[in-house]
Design a protein around this motif. Structure first.
Motif, PDB file in Angstrom:
ATOM      1  N   CYS A  89      24.674  57.982  62.614  1.00 20.03           N
ATOM      2  CA  CYS A  89      23.258  57.606  62.578  1.00 20.03           C
ATOM      3  C   CYS A  89      22.921  56.390  63.439  1.00 20.03           C
ATOM      4  O   CYS A  89      21.775  55.959  63.476  1.00 20.03           O
ATOM      5  N   CYS A  91      23.545  53.314  62.931  1.00 20.47           N
ATOM      6  CA  CYS A  91      23.252  52.112  62.146  1.00 20.47           C
ATOM      7  C   CYS A  91      24.339  51.069  62.422  1.00 20.47           C
ATOM      8  O   CYS A  91      25.506  51.410  62.593  1.00 20.47           O
ATOM      9  N   LYS A  93      24.999  48.457  60.299  1.00 18.22           N
ATOM     10  CA  LYS A  93      25.418  47.799  59.061  1.00 18.22           C
ATOM     11  C   LYS A  93      26.376  48.698  58.291  1.00 18.22           C
ATOM     12  O   LYS A  93      26.060  49.831  57.968  1.00 18.22           O
ATOM     13  N   CYS A 109      28.977  53.415  56.137  1.00 17.77           N
ATOM     14  CA  CYS A 109      27.668  53.144  56.729  1.00 17.77           C
ATOM     15  C   CYS A 109      26.654  52.983  55.599  1.00 17.77           C
ATOM     16  O   CYS A 109      26.603  53.787  54.679  1.00 17.77           O
ATOM     17  N   ARG A 110      25.836  51.956  55.690  1.00 21.27           N
ATOM     18  CA  ARG A 110      24.839  51.723  54.644  1.00 21.27           C
ATOM     19  C   ARG A 110      23.690  52.710  54.718  1.00 21.27           C
ATOM     20  O   ARG A 110      22.986  52.919  53.752  1.00 21.27           O
ATOM     21  N   SER A 111      23.517  53.340  55.879  1.00 21.65           N
ATOM     22  CA  SER A 111      22.401  54.253  56.042  1.00 21.65           C
ATOM     23  C   SER A 111      22.779  55.687  55.665  1.00 21.65           C
ATOM     24  O   SER A 111      22.225  56.258  54.739  1.00 21.65           O
ATOM     25  N   CYS A 112      23.730  56.261  56.370  1.00 25.23           N
ATOM     26  CA  CYS A 112      24.066  57.675  56.141  1.00 25.23           C
ATOM     27  C   CYS A 112      25.252  57.879  55.211  1.00 25.23           C
ATOM     28  O   CYS A 112      25.603  59.009  54.897  1.00 25.23           O
ATOM     29  N   LYS A 113      25.907  56.800  54.787  1.00 23.14           N
ATOM     30  CA  LYS A 113      27.020  56.832  53.823  1.00 23.14           C
ATOM     31  C   LYS A 113      28.292  57.461  54.388  1.00 23.14           C
ATOM     32  O   LYS A 113      29.176  57.844  53.637  1.00 23.14           O
TER      33      LYS A 113
END
Length: 191
Positions: A89, A91, A93, A109-113
């Motif tokens: 993604c 990201c 973070k 990933c904090r966004s898409c895991k």
């Protein structure tokens, strides 16, 4: 025979209730108020000061854990300078997700895991981070367990973490955030 007038009976009953409250009310109020006041003086004067003393003693005995937490933060910042963004993604973070002592580190990933497994051969920061993990996880678990007591508040201030937002059911590693810092340099190098 004329029956008694109901309003007079109600008036007499109201007068008797009022006299009862006026006679017994101050006694009831005093028996409730005095123990309540004593309890508040004991709790805020004695119990909280004992909790503060115990929290400061614990922190004095475990100051090494706080230093390890800060060292881990420095290592994560260094790893962030050498790590790419999420391939899924984009990201920048990541958060620590899991680890196996002296072997591997899992970041997510904090966004898409999406999870990424990093071994100690990945770069020099992985081994440094893995060496600090046990102590810092113990510290964060202590913070979570005592988050509403003096120890949790003191640790929260020392670590700059709001303990009231931490949940006992959440992975304690999630509090460690890794942010990729040199995004442009890493894209140019093809990492």
């Amino acid at each position: 025979m004329i029956p008694a007038c109901p309003p007079i009976a109600l008036l007499q009953e109201a007068t008797s209730i009022q006299s009862f409250v006026l006679d017994v009310g101050p006694l009831v109020l005093g028996t409730i108020a005095l123990p309540s006041i004593l309890f508040f003086f004991w709790y805020f004067g004695v119990e909280l000061s004992e909790q503060r003393i115990k929290a400061k003693l614990w922190l004095g005995e475990n100051i090494g854990l706080v230093q390890r937490y800060r060292t881990l933060g420095n290592h994560l910042e260094g790893l962030g300078k050498k790590t790419t963004i999420c391939k899924n993604c984009k990201c920048d973070k990541m958060q620590l997700w899991n680890y196996q002592q002296h072997k591997l580190l899992v970041v997510r990933c904090r966004s898409c895991k999406m999870s990424y497994t990093l071994t100690k051969e990945h770069n020099e920061y992985i081994q440094l981070i893995l060496s600090e993990m046990d102590g810092t996880v113990t510290l964060v678990n202590t913070l979570i367990r005592f988050r509403y007591q003096e120890l949790g508040k003191l640790l929260g201030n020392k670590l700059a973490i709001d303990p009231s937002k931490m949940d006992a059911n959440v992975n304690p590693l999630e509090s460690y955030i890794l942010q990729q810092r040199n995004q442009l340099r890493l894209k140019k190098e093809g990492l």
